[in-house]
Design an enzyme around this catalytic site. Structure first.
Site, short mmCIF file in Angstrom:
data_model
loop_
_atom_site.label_atom_id
_atom_site.label_comp_id
_atom_site.label_asym_id
_atom_site.label_seq_id
_atom_site.Cartn_x
_atom_site.Cartn_y
_atom_site.Cartn_z
CG HIS A 1 -2.04 1.19 1.04
ND1 HIS A 1 -3.33 0.94 1.46
CD2 HIS A 1 -1.85 2.55 1.15
CE1 HIS A 1 -3.82 2.23 1.45
NE2 HIS A 1 -2.85 3.08 1.32
CG HIS B 1 -0.68 7.05 -1.03
ND1 HIS B 1 -1.84 7.19 -1.55
CD2 HIS B 1 -1.05 6.59 0.13
CE1 HIS B 1 -2.91 6.67 -0.91
NE2 HIS B 1 -2.32 6.37 0.37
CG ASP C 1 -1.63 4.94 4.20
OD1 ASP C 1 -1.62 5.25 2.83
OD2 ASP C 1 -2.26 5.43 4.91
C1 NCD Z 1 -3.54 9.14 1.91
C2 NCD Z 1 -3.13 10.31 1.08
O1 NCD Z 1 -2.46 11.22 1.40
O2 NCD Z 1 -3.21 10.03 -0.18
N1 NCD Z 1 -3.45 9.85 3.32
C3 NCD Z 1 -3.56 9.27 4.49
O3 NCD Z 1 -3.72 9.68 5.53
N2 NCD Z 1 -3.16 7.79 4.52
C4 NCD Z 1 -4.89 8.67 1.73
C5 NCD Z 1 -5.11 7.56 2.52
O4 NCD Z 1 -4.67 6.40 2.21
O5 NCD Z 1 -6.27 7.50 3.23
ZN ZN Z 2 -3.32 5.11 1.51
#
Ligand code: NCD
Ligand code: ZN
Length: 345
Positions: free
Chosen positions: A13, A15, A247
């Site tokens: 997971h 970003h 994440d």
């Molecule tokens: C994530 C993001 O910034 O894209 N933020 C987060 O707090 N985890 C989005 C997500 O996974 O909820």
């Molecule tokens: Zn996320």
């Protein structure tokens, strides 16, 4: 233990953003992980196979010379995603899953799903085609307390999805509560969860006690200690249902240190080291490899990586900031020290 060698891990997971931001962060992930499930919450979101393939190419182009990193792509589910897109995704080697964002639940989730019933035909198609559903499990009902939104989502929505689509593979992303751990354990073998390093290492005091610390703010928000302990117990248990998903969610310093700061902790700079610290805190380093390197591929039905990595117990300092496009990125635990160090291959 002073040194730990394990099969190269994956991040289930992540970003990575796009453009200059992507170019600033992707090397951090590639340094330690062989693969990552890349979240589709760009602006606009990645809703089609074509958009995901183009994004994958941009990620590959942003990698440093010689890096060996395989981005596993996901599509952002919307109420108007055509069934045909599910069929297209199912047959595609580079697309792994669909991500469900309840509308407005988190960063860049406005195009998400407001009413789950509206996507039942899509879930049915995913079940039939055996495409995993990755869930941001938080209720979007405004009246529900932010600390209770995960449990509310499980009770009101996820339970129904799992009963209605029993053959659907589901990842409960970034589980943050004891309730989620119990739910995932009680569900069948097709339901799994990812766990972040920050939720294994910190509780909500780190965010709120003695001053508000925006770099500890993410969604789902850090919870109280009993939940952290339940997550740590699950992660370190070795059970196949729990695997690594950072994440890691970079935002510019100006977006975090603000009167209305963005949600997202940046951990990609030291993810495997932070997880090692969490596992060591309960004397379970021997189960880190299952969590980080074996359980994820098993769920996604992918081969385990052939390469190895080595961690050494050597103190090092986390930089105060990293360049992030034209701005700065403040990593989790900026300026503080790390216990474990990933050795260069
Ligand atoms: C994530 C993001 O910034 O894209 N933020 C987060 O707090 N985890 C989005 C997500 O996974 O909820
Ligand atoms: Zn996320």
């Amino acid at each position: 233990m002073q040194e730990l060698t394990l099969t190269k891990p994956d991040d289930w997971h992540l970003h990575l953003r796009d453009g200059a931001a992507l170019a600033s962060v992707v090397a951090h992930s590639a340094r330690q992980f062989a693969r990552a499930i890349v979240m589709p919450n760009l602006q606009p979101p990645v809703t089609t196979v074509a958009a995901a393939l183009a994004y994958r190419d941009r990620i590959l182009s942003a990698l440093p010379e010689g890096a060996n990193f395989d981005p596993l792509m996901t599509l952002y589910l919307t109420e108007s995603t055509p069934i045909a897109e599910v069929e297209k995704a199912a047959g595609h080697a580079f697309i792994q899953a669909f991500k469900l964002y309840p509308a407005g639940a988190t960063t860049h989730s406005d195009a998400g799903v407001a009413k789950l019933e509206r996507i039942y035909p899509l879930l049915e198609a995913m079940e039939k085609q055996d495409v995993p559903l990755l869930v941001h499990g938080e209720s979007i009902a405004r009246e529900i307390d932010i600390f209770d939104r995960e449990k509310a989502f499980i009770d009101a929505e996820l339970d129904t999805i799992i009963r209605r689509f029993p053959a659907l593979r589901v990842v409960f992303e970034h589980a943050t509560t004891r309730d989620a751990v119990q739910f995932v354990r009680a569900a069948g073998p097709l339901v799994a969860a990812t766990l972040t390093a920050q939720h294994l290492l910190y509780n909500r005091n780190s965010l709120l006690a003695g001053g508000i610390r925006p770099h500890f703010y993410c969604l789902p928000v850090l919870k109280r200690e009993i939940h952290r302990q339940a997550l740590l117990e699950a992660a370190t248990s070795g059970e196949a249902k729990f695997f690594l998903g950072t994440d890691s969610a970079p935002h510019p310093q100006s977006g975090k240190e603000s009167a209305c700061g963005c949600a997202g902790c940046y951990t990609a700079h030291a993810a495997i080291e932070l997880y090692a610290e969490a596992f060591e805190s309960v004397g379970k380093l021997e189960n880190l490899e299952r969590f980080a390197s074996f359980n994820g591929p098993r769920f996604y039905r992918l081969p385990v990586n052939a390469e190895k990595i080595t961690l050494q117990k050597t103190p090092s300092e986390i930089p105060a900031r990293f360049p992030f496009g034209e701005e700065w990125l403040i990593p989790l635990r900026a300026g503080e020290s790390l216990v474990w160090k990933l050795m260069a291959n």
